[in-house]
Design an enzyme around this catalytic site. Sequence first.
Site, PDB file in Angstrom:
ATOM      1  CB  CYS A 149      -0.760   0.075   1.225  1.00  0.00           C
ATOM      2  SG  CYS A 149      -2.378  -1.100   0.932  1.00  0.00           S
ATOM      3  CG  PHE A 200      -7.926  -5.208  -0.700  1.00  0.00           C
ATOM      4  CD1 PHE A 200      -6.895  -3.934  -0.488  1.00  0.00           C
ATOM      5  CD2 PHE A 200      -7.961  -5.677   0.405  1.00  0.00           C
ATOM      6  CE1 PHE A 200      -6.102  -4.132   0.399  1.00  0.00           C
ATOM      7  CE2 PHE A 200      -7.527  -5.283   1.461  1.00  0.00           C
ATOM      8  CZ  PHE A 200      -6.360  -4.254   1.265  1.00  0.00           C
ATOM      9  CG  HIS A 290      -2.751   4.134   1.477  1.00  0.00           C
ATOM     10  ND1 HIS A 290      -3.189   3.816   0.416  1.00  0.00           N
ATOM     11  CD2 HIS A 290      -3.186   3.265   1.791  1.00  0.00           C
ATOM     12  CE1 HIS A 290      -3.988   2.688   0.221  1.00  0.00           C
ATOM     13  NE2 HIS A 290      -3.230   1.766   1.368  1.00  0.00           N
ATOM     14  CG  ASN A 323      -6.516  -0.793   0.277  1.00  0.00           C
ATOM     15  OD1 ASN A 323      -5.497  -0.074  -0.659  1.00  0.00           O
ATOM     16  ND2 ASN A 323      -5.889  -0.748   0.941  1.00  0.00           N
TER      17      ASN A 323
END
Length: 370
Positions: A149, A200, A290, A323
């Site tokens: 990430c 995700f 993030h 994500n």
Amino acid sequence: MSNNNSDSSATRRPPTPGKATVLAIGKAFPSQVVPQDCLVEGYFRKTTTVKTRYTVMSKEILDKYPELATEGSATISQRLTIANQAVTEMAKEASLACFKQWGRPAEDITHIVYVSSSEIRLPGGDLYLASELGLRNDVNRVMLYFLGCYGGVTGLRVAKDIAENNPGSRVLLTTSETTILGFRPPNKSRPYDLVGAALFGDGAAAAIIGADPISNVESPFLELNYAVQQFLPGTHNVIDGRLTEEGINFKLGRDLPQKIDDNIEGFCKKLMERCGKNLEDFNEVFWAVHPGGPAILNRLESTLKLRGEKLDCSRRALMDFGNVSSNTIFYVMEYMRDELMNKENAEEWGLALAFGPGITFEGILLRSLN
């Protein structure tokens, strides 16, 4: 794909001579759209806050490779066949969107920084992308593999160093990710997999980085003023990823939000000190974080006593795309660019932050030029 071209006349602050700037941003996604309502029940919708994700995985892929839905099958070869092609296609699309916004030809790119945790091959995706885009064969290439990430912010840091140390250079930074390597069929013994499946997503991003932008040709909107990376000793098992014959398996420690919480204030102060403006209140800067998940954003907001709107761009990116690993910071930055352009008395200084395996912190002190 995004094509928000910023007008150079809107640039109010001149960039610092010799400092790297972001000249354009592009993004791309696979065609398969997954509204969250189709996947998860109410509990998981509230847990992840994600409304939409994009995925490479499709019925056609499962029909072609039914073994992907069979527990315990050795499928790493099939997964890589799918992923290697998919990440290149998405990276190309994001790069083309970026070129269109930048307004200069692909031949002017001098360097590539290519980031992915979703492919394994020799040569790597950097070469395939350079060929697909028709870049010069003497373009300088850098590969950043399996950072997870925080890879997007690492890419920004590396691109910044290249741009500032090679006068006149223009760096194409691309990130491209798919969850194909980590896909696992539903299993009642692993209920937590549903959270991951709901959180995700897949996609790609691209940015052009360069110092001393050309007036009336390039439109810089963010300056990459200072960058720092830091790992937390003794935490390398908190985010654990292992490549097996069945794909890649991740394990996230429950103490991840707490570990970040315990260390983030000092890290952010280290970045803010570099702007020379005696900034002490974390609400005096803008935030491009993030969005690893809503829990991390909530803890960050609480620990740093941020006002509710400060993480809006991160929450919006998480809601709209999930994500998407290394890509997500660019989706946040794009929303942040639009917000700063439309905001009266917008903040000049900001922070870009990402967290990942290590536990590793990546941070950049940003300066808004709009």
